[in-house]
Design an enzyme around this catalytic site. Structure first.
Site, PDB file in Angstrom:
ATOM      1  N   SER A   1       0.869  -1.177   0.000  1.00 23.91           N
ATOM      2  CA  SER A   1       0.000   0.000   0.000  1.00 23.91           C
ATOM      3  C   SER A   1       0.896   1.213   0.000  1.00 23.91           C
ATOM      4  O   SER A   1       1.777   1.332   0.856  1.00 23.91           O
ATOM      5  CB  SER A   1      -0.889   0.028   1.252  1.00 23.91           C
ATOM      6  OG  SER A   1      -2.049  -0.734   1.059  1.00 23.91           O
TER       7      SER A   1
ATOM      8  N   HIS B   1      -2.705   0.147  -4.124  1.00 24.57           N
ATOM      9  CA  HIS B   1      -2.862  -0.983  -3.216  1.00 24.57           C
ATOM     10  C   HIS B   1      -2.832  -2.232  -4.087  1.00 24.57           C
ATOM     11  O   HIS B   1      -3.581  -2.315  -5.070  1.00 24.57           O
ATOM     12  CB  HIS B   1      -4.185  -0.877  -2.440  1.00 24.57           C
ATOM     13  CG  HIS B   1      -4.341   0.440  -1.763  1.00 24.57           C
ATOM     14  ND1 HIS B   1      -3.651   0.770  -0.613  1.00 24.57           N
ATOM     15  CD2 HIS B   1      -5.042   1.545  -2.102  1.00 24.57           C
ATOM     16  CE1 HIS B   1      -3.944   2.012  -0.268  1.00 24.57           C
ATOM     17  NE2 HIS B   1      -4.791   2.511  -1.150  1.00 24.57           N
TER      18      HIS B   1
ATOM     19  N   CYS C   1      -5.109  18.332  -9.242  1.00 25.95           N
ATOM     20  CA  CYS C   1      -5.908  19.529  -9.459  1.00 25.95           C
ATOM     21  C   CYS C   1      -5.221  20.416 -10.484  1.00 25.95           C
ATOM     22  O   CYS C   1      -4.116  20.127 -10.955  1.00 25.95           O
ATOM     23  CB  CYS C   1      -6.141  20.271  -8.149  1.00 25.95           C
ATOM     24  SG  CYS C   1      -4.658  20.703  -7.263  1.00 25.95           S
TER      25      CYS C   1
ATOM     26  N   GLU D   1      -0.436  18.876  -5.821  1.00 32.85           N
ATOM     27  CA  GLU D   1      -1.692  18.951  -6.576  1.00 32.85           C
ATOM     28  C   GLU D   1      -2.675  17.860  -6.170  1.00 32.85           C
ATOM     29  O   GLU D   1      -3.641  17.605  -6.892  1.00 32.85           O
ATOM     30  CB  GLU D   1      -1.401  18.873  -8.073  1.00 32.85           C
ATOM     31  CG  GLU D   1      -0.511  19.981  -8.602  1.00 32.85           C
ATOM     32  CD  GLU D   1       0.983  19.724  -8.374  1.00 32.85           C
ATOM     33  OE1 GLU D   1       1.321  18.638  -7.854  1.00 32.85           O
ATOM     34  OE2 GLU D   1       1.788  20.600  -8.717  1.00 32.85           O
TER      35      GLU D   1
END
Lengths: 150, 150
Positions: A90, A103, A118, A97
């Site tokens: 994991s 996983h 973003c 951003e």
């Protein structure tokens, strides 16, 4: 389960990559406008099937960093946890951003990832890097635009 | 953007909570069967609007830990990055059962979260904790079952 909680790795390696370009009008709050829709960022949900290298945390770390940089993002922090020899991993990268996560279930040749970036970063640029790194026989992909404003 | 990359915090606080219960038949690969569908886990995409406390990394860290524990998950690692005074926070918790993330835009009273928990953990148990912690006027929620096998 307790015995599996081992081999955590923390790393702080600022990326050399340039940040995603953001126009002056977007700089105030980092939301972007595309196709007439204003939103915070694009969140890809990615499932890899028949994939390889899923029990190797160093490899996974390297592939995810390359994938994040390919989107144009800046890596702030990374942590990859190995559940044991030949077992799953994991891991997350915190980006300037947003984030990338993985996983893995090596016993099923399956990995669940997400890439949330973003602004003007392009998460789709990560897909070829993931394909090269994990050689999946099949990739499932879903896109969520986060923080959409009508 | 470089000036904003500050105030990262790393913490390693194993949770006291019990792991999600997993039956003997599920223990081998951690996939679960529900309603006749076998899958790896449930991934909630959560948007909070008109929310509060979004520029306070210590508060966000505490709320996310409480939320993760409420799902029945075990916290392996946490990292919360504050982009500056009165600015947003990006944070992740790596769980034994996958991850929780948050990215906040305090200037828009908006936060984008996701909660991915595999096995028998219940991510919906986190929602009341998030509501109490961030007092959102509106919550948007989407569920993805990850790793579904027909």
């Amino acid at each position: 389960m307790e015995a599996l909680l081992q081999l955590g790795m923390v790393s702080e390696l600022p990326s050399e990559a340039q940040n995603c370009e953001t126009s002056a009008s977007e700089a105030k709050d980092y939301f972007v406008v595309r196709d007439g829709v204003k939103f915070a960022g694009t969140h890809l949900i990615i499932d890899l099937w028949e994939a390889t290298n899923l029990a190797d945390p160093e490899h996974i770390d390297a592939v995810l960093r390359e994938a994040a940089i390919a989107t144009g993002a800046t890596i702030l922090h990374g942590h990859f946890h190995h559940f044991g020899p030949n077992s799953g991993v994991s891991g997350v990268l915190v980006l300037a951003e947003s984030h990338v996560s993985i996983h893995t279930w090596p016993e099923r040749d399956y990995a669940a990832l997400d890439i949330f970036v973003c602004g003007a970063c392009n998460p789709y640029n990560a897909i070829p890097v993931l394909k090269k790194g994990f050689l999946p026989g099949r990739v499932q992909l879903a896109e969520n635009k986060r923080g959409m404003i009508a």
